[in-house]
Design an enzyme around this catalytic site. Sequence first.
Site, PDB file in Angstrom:
ATOM      1  N   ALA A 110       0.902  -1.266   0.046  1.00 39.53           N
ATOM      2  CA  ALA A 110       0.120  -0.069   0.064  1.00 39.53           C
ATOM      3  C   ALA A 110       0.842   1.300   0.055  1.00 39.53           C
ATOM      4  CB  ALA A 110      -0.999   0.033   1.254  1.00 39.53           C
ATOM      5  N   LYS A 111       0.335   2.417  -0.077  1.00 37.98           N
ATOM      6  CA  LYS A 111       0.871   3.731  -0.358  1.00 37.98           C
ATOM      7  C   LYS A 111       1.666   3.860   0.861  1.00 37.98           C
ATOM      8  CE  LYS A 111      -2.370   7.003  -1.959  1.00 37.98           C
ATOM      9  NZ  LYS A 111      -3.534   7.449  -1.470  1.00 37.98           N
ATOM     10  N   ARG A 112       1.704   3.492   1.973  1.00 34.85           N
ATOM     11  CA  ARG A 112       2.692   3.667   3.009  1.00 34.85           C
ATOM     12  C   ARG A 112       4.081   2.874   2.820  1.00 34.85           C
ATOM     13  NH1 ARG A 112      -1.012   0.027   4.977  1.00 34.85           N
ATOM     14  NH2 ARG A 112      -0.328  -2.189   5.234  1.00 34.85           N
TER      15      ARG A 112
ATOM     16  N   GLY B 120       5.349   3.331   0.073  1.00 34.28           N
ATOM     17  CA  GLY B 120       6.061   4.042  -0.898  1.00 34.28           C
ATOM     18  C   GLY B 120       5.089   4.031  -2.105  1.00 34.28           C
TER      19      GLY B 120
END
Length: 324
Positions: free
Chosen positions: A251-253, A255
């Site tokens: 997921a986004k966290r 990168g």
Amino acid sequence: MFCGRFAPTPSGALHLGNALTALLSWLHVRRAGGRYILRIEDIDRARSRAELAEQACADLRWLGLDWDEGPGVGGSHGPYYQSERCALYEEALVRLQAAGHLYPCYCSRAQLMAVASAPHGLAAEGPVYPGTCRHLSPEQRQAREAGGKTPSLRFALPDEPIAFDDLVAGPQHFPPGAGGDFIVRRADGVIGYQLAVVVDDALMGVTHVLRGGDLLDSTPRQILLYRALGWPVPRFGHLPLLLGPDGTRLAKRHGAVTLAGIRAAGTRPEEVVGHLAHLAGLIDRPEPVRPQELVPDFDLARVPRDPIRVPAEALAALNGRTGS
Ligand code: GLU
């Protein structure tokens, strides 16, 4: 003829997991000399955005993937946007209804949540439907209609177990009634994912469905729809999901994990393909490679069954942070 497809939902940007699915399904078809279809699954219009569909096509082309039928290319099995295929879904609904496979369901989401103690069914769909409306008498149905409720339509699961041999995950067995009776048309008229996918894959002549592992437990339902509609059942293969270095879903966290984000970081498409091919066990080192170069040696048997952890170094490289 061997035929595969990639079928993104344009409710979000394509991420690395989608790219892996697209790459592997493309390689599978190209290795077999088959036909590859791109289909945009925008049946739920409220959630879909035209610009994301366009972005998905651009992302795939950027990666080096092409398609024989689909947006921008045309073909004899179109349209290739689900939002333009509603008449075909309605036809299937009429046939299912006539054969006694469907029943109207008046339960609201709130009611379902209230009865929904464990067990949970298909991960994506929440609680198993307890069958409340399946055995309503005609009078009870009338009373509900008179109350002004628009029903959804559910497929009544037959009392039979389902087994299939997954091309990636191996033999699968599901007990009778697994997941509960599912919705084929929502009360707001939107066609359910299961039905739309089956109608599309069948009418487009898809013989091999390779898709994300999160859809594995949708497959028994889809097999039942194929049988009810009298269509040959394709082969299914469910590809491993990608996890971040910490073992949670990528997921986004972790990168930039969308293709657009990775591209914006200055990463070249061959680098993305190299990392994906390496993660999927196709090449020994994550070196830049074009999809076409992977075709001759492609072997689905090399792809791991279990979720794949993307190492921190790979994410750093994809985010343009190598050697800094
Ligand atoms: N549209 C689905 C998704 O983007 C895929 C459906 C399928 O491959 O059967 O997750």
